[in-house]
Design a protein around this motif. Sequence first.
Motif, mmCIF file in Angstrom:
data_model
loop_
_atom_site.group_PDB
_atom_site.id
_atom_site.type_symbol
_atom_site.label_atom_id
_atom_site.label_comp_id
_atom_site.label_asym_id
_atom_site.label_seq_id
_atom_site.Cartn_x
_atom_site.Cartn_y
_atom_site.Cartn_z
ATOM 1 N N SER A 190 0.852 -1.183 0.000
ATOM 2 C CA SER A 190 0.000 0.000 0.000
ATOM 3 C C SER A 190 0.890 1.236 0.000
ATOM 4 C CB SER A 190 -0.846 -0.021 1.280
ATOM 5 O OG SER A 190 -1.251 1.287 1.636
ATOM 6 N N GLN A 192 0.340 3.762 1.629
ATOM 7 C CA GLN A 192 -0.075 4.447 2.857
ATOM 8 C C GLN A 192 0.999 5.359 3.470
ATOM 9 O OE1 GLN A 192 -3.062 4.425 4.248
ATOM 10 N NE2 GLN A 192 -2.418 5.732 5.915
ATOM 11 N N LYS A 195 2.177 8.223 1.062
ATOM 12 C CA LYS A 195 1.255 9.328 0.799
ATOM 13 C C LYS A 195 1.104 10.182 2.049
ATOM 14 C CE LYS A 195 -3.014 6.655 1.538
ATOM 15 N NZ LYS A 195 -4.391 6.380 1.152
ATOM 16 N N TYR A 207 -3.179 12.071 -4.900
ATOM 17 C CA TYR A 207 -3.743 10.756 -5.180
ATOM 18 C C TYR A 207 -2.747 9.939 -5.975
ATOM 19 C CZ TYR A 207 -4.971 11.958 -10.066
ATOM 20 O OH TYR A 207 -4.953 12.322 -11.389
ATOM 21 N N SER A 229 -4.642 0.038 -6.608
ATOM 22 C CA SER A 229 -5.239 0.820 -5.538
ATOM 23 C C SER A 229 -5.369 2.279 -5.955
ATOM 24 C CB SER A 229 -4.366 0.707 -4.286
ATOM 25 O OG SER A 229 -4.973 1.408 -3.223
ATOM 26 N N ASP A 231 -5.576 5.653 -4.280
ATOM 27 C CA ASP A 231 -5.262 6.176 -2.949
ATOM 28 C C ASP A 231 -5.360 7.693 -2.919
ATOM 29 O OD1 ASP A 231 -3.742 3.387 -2.447
ATOM 30 O OD2 ASP A 231 -4.023 4.481 -0.554
ATOM 31 N N GLU A 233 -4.907 11.164 -0.135
ATOM 32 C CA GLU A 233 -4.577 11.691 1.183
ATOM 33 C C GLU A 233 -4.769 13.202 1.153
ATOM 34 O OE1 GLU A 233 -3.945 9.144 3.264
ATOM 35 O OE2 GLU A 233 -3.910 10.462 5.004
ATOM 36 N N ALA A 359 -13.380 0.134 0.007
ATOM 37 C CA ALA A 359 -12.317 1.049 0.414
ATOM 38 C C ALA A 359 -12.229 1.119 1.923
ATOM 39 C CB ALA A 359 -12.575 2.445 -0.145
ATOM 40 N N GLY A 361 -10.471 3.783 5.030
ATOM 41 C CA GLY A 361 -9.825 5.076 5.234
ATOM 42 C C GLY A 361 -9.941 5.512 6.674
ATOM 43 N N TRP A 402 -7.895 7.676 2.118
ATOM 44 C CA TRP A 402 -8.465 6.344 1.880
ATOM 45 C C TRP A 402 -7.766 5.636 0.727
ATOM 46 C CZ3 TRP A 402 -10.274 6.920 -3.113
ATOM 47 C CH2 TRP A 402 -10.817 8.165 -3.491
ATOM 48 N N GLY A 403 -8.006 4.341 0.673
ATOM 49 C CA GLY A 403 -7.520 3.520 -0.434
ATOM 50 C C GLY A 403 -8.659 2.645 -0.924
#
Length: 434
Positions: A190, A192, A195, A207, A229, A231, A233, A359, A361, A402-403
Amino acid sequence: MKRTHYSKDITPDMNGSTVVINGWAHEIRDFGGLSFLIVRDREGLVQVTMPKKKVAKEIIDTVKGLSRESVVSVKGEVKAMEKAPNGYEVIPTAVEILARSEAPLPLDPTGKVPADLDTRLDSRFMDLRSPEVTAVFYVRAYMIRGIREYLSSQGCLEISTPKIVATATEGGTELFPISYFEREAFLNQSPQLYKQMMMAGGMDRVYEIGPIFRAEEHATRKHLNEATSIDVELSFATHEDAMQLLENTVAYAYAYVKERCRSQLKALNLDLQVPRTPFKRLSYRQAIEIARQDPECAGLEYGDDLSTQAEHVVGQAIGEHYFIVDWPTNIRAFYSQPCDDDPSICKAFDLMHPRMELASGAQREHRYERLVKKMVEKNLDPESFKFYLDSFRYGMPPHAGWGMGAERLLQTMLNLNNIREAVLFPRDRVRLTP
Ligand code: ATP
Ligand code: MN
């Protein structure tokens, strides 16, 4: 002969004009005095009609000698014809064979002889030629285009983060190790952590649409080992802001596809309904209560993860897209921010389609000390996350994001039975080729 039109760009009112089409010999039919060649391109079918009296003998002989799925270029005159696909046919003045196909075919792209998914995936290039399969990936392209367009319009900058990484996003075992020179590295699960670091970098809203890799062992209809994915933020944003952007993104993608992929949706026999926003918000506690009404889920306790069956029961009860909010803090990722009034609950959310999760988040924990504390509680070693944690020490704004799995979004949008149908070349436990 250079192509002048795709099949769908020719209309009956072009009667009399000369066109050149390129494509595959979808079907060849010979009725003696009259023969037909159906040419297929990405956009649809063209009926090439050859009355013996009007078309040169060499052309008719060339077509009769064609094997199905050979590649042809056809020049001819458009004739309005109500009964033909798209209301026109083409009377050829020249036919060129660009590549001959061998026979027999690995599978039948007209769909008259159905093939199972494994056979289809083994010969994906041929499978893609069938109009329903073309339609799926046409829609996928537009779905992604719509999402890019929407997120860009909302001030999000597109980023690309590394897929070769040194540590897991959340620890855990779902990692693919790779050899990286003298060291071990992993394929990223990810974007995560990266981002989030962009928030410390001042990128404000970002994104990414890119691959994620997960070594999940189970063979399900909603898991891939390589997925895409979407994504997002957002700085200076709450989980509620992130949920609003998410539901609007989904609705925009549906509307975008509905507007631009009419013939593809027709080929798939789908009347796409754009989900209405805002989506319902259900608390985790409510979701558990609904699920427990099902005998199979009677043993479900507050604090358990929602099983596939539980997701299914709640999805049936709600019947449309919805959010699950107010999750117990201890079953969500360490970076989810606990609620101020009740820290046993956190500001995380899942977006659900009635069939499955789409999703996840949360509003993130942006306060360094609290983040480190939560990592330790989850048995993660802050030392191995130093590159990430450092970005929280010098001014990290509050943020949320979110993803969302692109394949799951497409799978649920088009009501595909298996997620493998939503990806060109799926990767799973047993499938590494093609
Ligand atoms: P699930 O519980 O359904 O396996 P997850 O909660 O483990 O999903 P997340 O880590 O929340 O997944 O990832 C965010 C989103 O990415 C998911 O909601 C899903 O849409 C998508 N996703 C995650 N893992 C996969 C996978 N293996 N195959 C396809 N999509 C995936
Ligand atoms: Mn999730």
